[in-house]
Design an enzyme around this catalytic site. Sequence first.
Site, mmCIF file in Angstrom:
data_model
loop_
_atom_site.group_PDB
_atom_site.id
_atom_site.type_symbol
_atom_site.label_atom_id
_atom_site.label_comp_id
_atom_site.label_asym_id
_atom_site.label_seq_id
_atom_site.Cartn_x
_atom_site.Cartn_y
_atom_site.Cartn_z
ATOM 1 C CB ALA A 209 5.983 -4.585 5.801
ATOM 2 C CG ASN A 210 1.317 -1.781 5.893
ATOM 3 O OD1 ASN A 210 1.523 -1.474 7.065
ATOM 4 N ND2 ASN A 210 0.417 -2.693 5.551
#
Length: 409
Positions: A209-210
Amino acid sequence: MLADKRILLIIGGGIAAYKSLDLIRRLKERGAGVRVVMTAAAQHFVTPLAAGALAHDRVFTELFDREDEQDVGHIRLSREADLVIVAPATADLMAKMVHGLADDLASAVLLASDKRVLVAPAMNPLMWAHAATRRNVARLVADGIAFVGPNAGAMAERGEEGAGRMAEPLEIVAAAEQALAPAGPLAGRHVLITSGPTHEPIDPVRYIANRSSGKQGHAIAAAAARAGAQVTLVSGPVNLPDPQGVAVRHVETAREMLAAVEAALPADAAIFAAAVADWRTASEADEKMKKDGKAIPALALAENPDILATVAHLSNRRPRLVVGFAAETQDVVAYAQAKRARKGCDWIVANDVSRRSGIEGGVMGGDENAVHLITAEGVEHWPRASKADVAGRLVARVAAALGPMEAAS
């Protein structure tokens, strides 16, 4: 917003008709008066008795009803409503709307209506994707018909999955509230927005993810709704409430986000504020990956679909205005200009997400932003402001670019 409003609900023939019973209840909870019209096909799935008990009114089913038609009943039903909702809207019923057919009460009411019409499609994914349905949807949007859904997911047919599920009752209620809101600069427009991160699973407990919080994308959706637009927000996993008056599609992965975006088209404008993961694992582990003193596992990565470029390069359903976002840590404007050309979008909203931005908490997760708007005409440097203010300014620019609804081709 729906208190004392008069809603005419047309229930089409499909398995999703059972959701319309809950929709009646949700509308009544908000103080709306609900009258119900049912097609002959709808009565194979739910009964007029059930719908009438929830609406606290009789249900209308026949075009040639001697009691009702002595005072032109289908005209009265239409004109006494503040909003007409068609849920579920079958492929057949939408085709009748396009061609102005009026061979039953539902289609006659729709043809005689001068009120706002909100359509919630429901059908098999192949029917929704068929060229004839796509042409009909585009024609209805051009005629000013508002849409909510369809959603992507499992269908009634065993093993079938894809876009075609009717929007949930609360999504339809939100769209109804938006349809009845005072007109704004985006009234009559459909704006599609993505927001938040995507989570690409590695195994059942880990993912790629970020740091996106979704605050900017959600703020844009809320601002577009306040401006009168019909808004579809496709959101990755965030810890934010759904914006009021917005139809929200919750997804996890990039591939799910692309499917939801494609299902939400057509749109007048699309704003891609989500921070989509560029890569996913080539294969997700079925069980949690253990250390067990073994060598560190290597993750084989596969590239995710490019949602912005995909929509920007559509030949027949491309929104008039496609806006992307660029989160950069160096050479922000130069990278964003290159991205706009490469992706084929109209505008890029670029921001510096490095520690040098000077924004407390960072841009990703913080409440402020400082952006650069890159267009074919050049670069605009916007001052640091709250994400709500940035959203309002961007939505105002979108409304100005699209122009008044009357001027639309």
